[in-house]
Design an enzyme around this catalytic site. Structure first.
Site, mmCIF file in Angstrom:
data_model
loop_
_atom_site.group_PDB
_atom_site.id
_atom_site.type_symbol
_atom_site.label_atom_id
_atom_site.label_comp_id
_atom_site.label_asym_id
_atom_site.label_seq_id
_atom_site.Cartn_x
_atom_site.Cartn_y
_atom_site.Cartn_z
ATOM 1 N N ALA A 249 0.553 5.454 -0.449
ATOM 2 C CA ALA A 249 -0.349 6.595 -0.569
ATOM 3 C C ALA A 249 -0.036 7.390 -1.829
ATOM 4 C CB ALA A 249 -0.228 7.492 0.658
ATOM 5 N N PRO B 50 0.848 -1.195 0.000
ATOM 6 C CA PRO B 50 0.000 0.000 0.000
ATOM 7 C C PRO B 50 0.882 1.244 0.000
ATOM 8 C CG PRO B 50 0.088 -0.954 2.205
ATOM 9 C CD PRO B 50 0.852 -1.877 1.308
ATOM 10 N N CYS C 166 4.076 3.669 8.639
ATOM 11 C CA CYS C 166 4.314 4.878 7.841
ATOM 12 C C CYS C 166 5.221 5.832 8.613
ATOM 13 C CB CYS C 166 2.995 5.561 7.508
ATOM 14 S SG CYS C 166 3.226 7.080 6.528
#
Length: 339
Positions: free
Chosen positions: A23, A21, A104
């Protein structure tokens, strides 16, 4: 080297190679293309749990799973109740897996006590695990890092806690938060996590070539590999790594004409998903990465080629002109390759 298909809770993936994943990068068109080219699993861009619950348009776009048979959503946040509610919303919208972001490193995320900041607050991390696991019936997983810094390697403790709370998989990026993306990922450090838990462990970080697939698995003893930046501009790459791990002889990248067609199809997907004005802008970074990947064999001329076409393409606002430029850039590369 050959490794078996990956089982996550009740779900069985066709292979253990996962698109990370990212962003602003792994939106619906990219995920669909990665699945088509053989990725075992793709995960949505990170969704802020509170914004998802508020129906924020950007979060709804990020959660889009149309065209992906097994839809996985990643959530970020620091409020257990809101994380649980957001997971429930994601499941109701079709998510077959919920991943929790505890890795993150971005300051805007960690200053809100989310992402990798949770490596410094394991009691809060446990509360989030319990809330999300208790809210949904689909598998729950977590993506994290080795620790906040070199002095606090908390990945093993977090993974053990995740398993105790009923999570089905843990992914470890082989860097600390304070490293961000500098230096080399420490693949061998992931082995301690693998040795500590019985749920699947996925190794992540610096997988950018076909040779890196078996190398990261050998160093970490992990059950699978997650590919992030190595797939930028190359949505076919996770599938190619999967084929290589299965013992097939494959090229790292497809022929240039196929790369061109993939990019043109993706471009139409971005325009459709975001609308023309935003889609043109969203596509620019992907076009740049794709051109760089396409020019891989140009040697010393690579940088000059990419820079020239970046300057020519990434300022255009009219989709027709962009597509014409993409075709011209790849025509030039194919002409050079044939010369």
């Amino acid at each position: 080297m050959s490794i078996p298909a990956l089982r996550i809770g009740a779900a069985t993936l066709p292979n253990p190679v996962i698109l990370a994943p990212m962003a602003g990068i792994t939106d619906a068109p990219v995920r669909r293309m990665a699945v088509r080219h053989g990725a075992g699993l793709v995960i949505s861009e990170m969704l802020a749990s509170e914004a998802l619950l508020e129906g924020h348009p950007e979060m709804l776009l990020r959660a889009e799973g149309e065209g992906v048979s097994f839809h996985a959503v990643q959530l970020a946040g620091n409020d257990p109740r809101l994380m649980g509610e957001a997971a429930r919303v994601a499941e109701a919208a079709g998510a077959g897996l919920v991943d929790i972001n505890m890795g993150c490193p971005a300051k805007r995320v960690t200053t809100g006590a989310a992402g990798a900041a949770l490596l410094r607050d394991l009691p809060l991390a446990r509360a989030i695990f319990e809330a999300v696991r208790g809210a949904v019936s689909v598998p729950v997983t977590v993506k994290t890092r080795l620790g906040w810094d070199d002095g606090s390697p908390t990945a093993v403790a977090l993974a053990e806690m995740a398993e105790a709370c009923g999570l089905s998989m843990v992914t470890i990026h082989g860097r600390t938060r304070c490293q961000f993306y500098t230096g080399r990922a420490d693949w061998s450090a992931i082995r301690a996590v693998k040795n500590a838990v019985s749920i699947p462990v996925i190794a992540n970080g610096d997988v950018v070539s076909l040779a890196d697939g078996p190398a990261i698995l050998a160093a970490s003893d992990a059950d699978g590999v997650m590919i992030g930046r190595g797939a930028q501009g190359r949505p076919w790459f996770p599938g190619r790594v999967a084929q290589a791990l299965a013992g097939r002889v494959v090229d790292e990248d497809p022929p240039l004409d196929l790369q061109r067609d993939i990019l043109l199809e993706l471009y139409e997907g971005w325009l459709s998903l975001y609308g023309t004005a935003l889609g043109v802008r969203q596509a620019r970074k992907h076009i740049g990465w794709a051109l760089d990947a396409a020019a891989r064999g140009q040697g010393n001329a690579r940088a000059a080629f990419v820079e020239r076409w970046r300057k020519g393409l990434l300022v255009l606002d009219e989709p027709g002109r962009v597509k014409t430029g993409i075709m011209a850039a790849y025509d030039e590369l194919m002409w050079r390759a044939a010369a």
